[in-house]
Design an enzyme around this catalytic site. Sequence first.
Site, PDB file in Angstrom:
ATOM      1  N   LYS A 176       1.337   7.382   9.892  1.00  0.00           N
ATOM      2  CA  LYS A 176       2.646   6.738   9.776  1.00  0.00           C
ATOM      3  C   LYS A 176       3.687   7.857   9.758  1.00  0.00           C
ATOM      4  O   LYS A 176       3.878   8.531   8.749  1.00  0.00           O
ATOM      5  CB  LYS A 176       2.717   5.884   8.511  1.00  0.00           C
ATOM      6  CG  LYS A 176       4.016   5.096   8.409  1.00  0.00           C
ATOM      7  CD  LYS A 176       4.000   4.141   7.225  1.00  0.00           C
ATOM      8  CE  LYS A 176       5.300   3.351   7.158  1.00  0.00           C
ATOM      9  NZ  LYS A 176       5.327   2.425   6.015  1.00  0.00           N
ATOM     10  N   ASP A 207       7.576  -7.557   2.230  1.00  0.00           N
ATOM     11  CA  ASP A 207       7.797  -7.468   3.680  1.00  0.00           C
ATOM     12  C   ASP A 207       6.545  -7.897   4.434  1.00  0.00           C
ATOM     13  O   ASP A 207       6.116  -7.239   5.378  1.00  0.00           O
ATOM     14  CB  ASP A 207       8.198  -6.044   4.066  1.00  0.00           C
ATOM     15  CG  ASP A 207       8.773  -5.969   5.489  1.00  0.00           C
ATOM     16  OD1 ASP A 207       9.260  -6.996   5.987  1.00  0.00           O
ATOM     17  OD2 ASP A 207       8.716  -4.870   6.091  1.00  0.00           O
TER      18      ASP A 207
END
Length: 228
Positions: A2, A92
């Site tokens: 990431k 989220d």
Amino acid sequence: MKVNNSCMNRPNVLKEVQLMNSLNHPNVIKLMGVCVHNGQMHALTEFANGGCLEQLINNHSVEFQWIDRINIASDIARGLNYLHSKFIIHRDLTSKNILLKIDPSQTITAIVGDLGLATKVKDLEKESSLSVVGSPYWMAPECINGLPYNAKADVFSYGIVLCEMIARVEADPDYLPRTENFGVDYVAFGKLAKDCPINFLQFTFNCCQVDPVKRPTFNDLLSSIDVI
């Protein structure tokens, strides 16, 4: 990996890495390590060879069996139930943030990823004036309205992800019928889900109730999904 390209985001990356490092569950993304390059921190996670759930939903050239959809729903619920057991609200949850691992026998395992907006709370049931974050199409009505919210906001987002799976449509209200108070239009959506097992459809609608008090907890949902 990431990758983080923003210096401004460094505190958030550190927070996410520390959070992931404290977790261990087969349906939650695993942190494998951290890489620091040119002063920037990047998280190294387990590899999900099946991509994300959104890609599977929208790839209509691939058959998506009902048993696979229900098993994925079960995996997501188990991952979220684990996070909630640690007093963590994801905030989220979207089909983009559900990653898929496919083993040689073609068995799919879903893992909850992207904990960048996750936060720890002292009480999952207490509605708190937390910051409004997340992706609008999946966001619970109370969050959109700027009201205090609790862990039940994750349940609503989960319900929207299930709607995407059931009808194989995008979460965009142009495709997934919504009501003016940001709920799901059950009647209109039912026309998109005519071949869905009725108990799975009702399970999904229970998660999408506008009133958070009426939504089940993930602990409740695990018992129901096992029956389905």
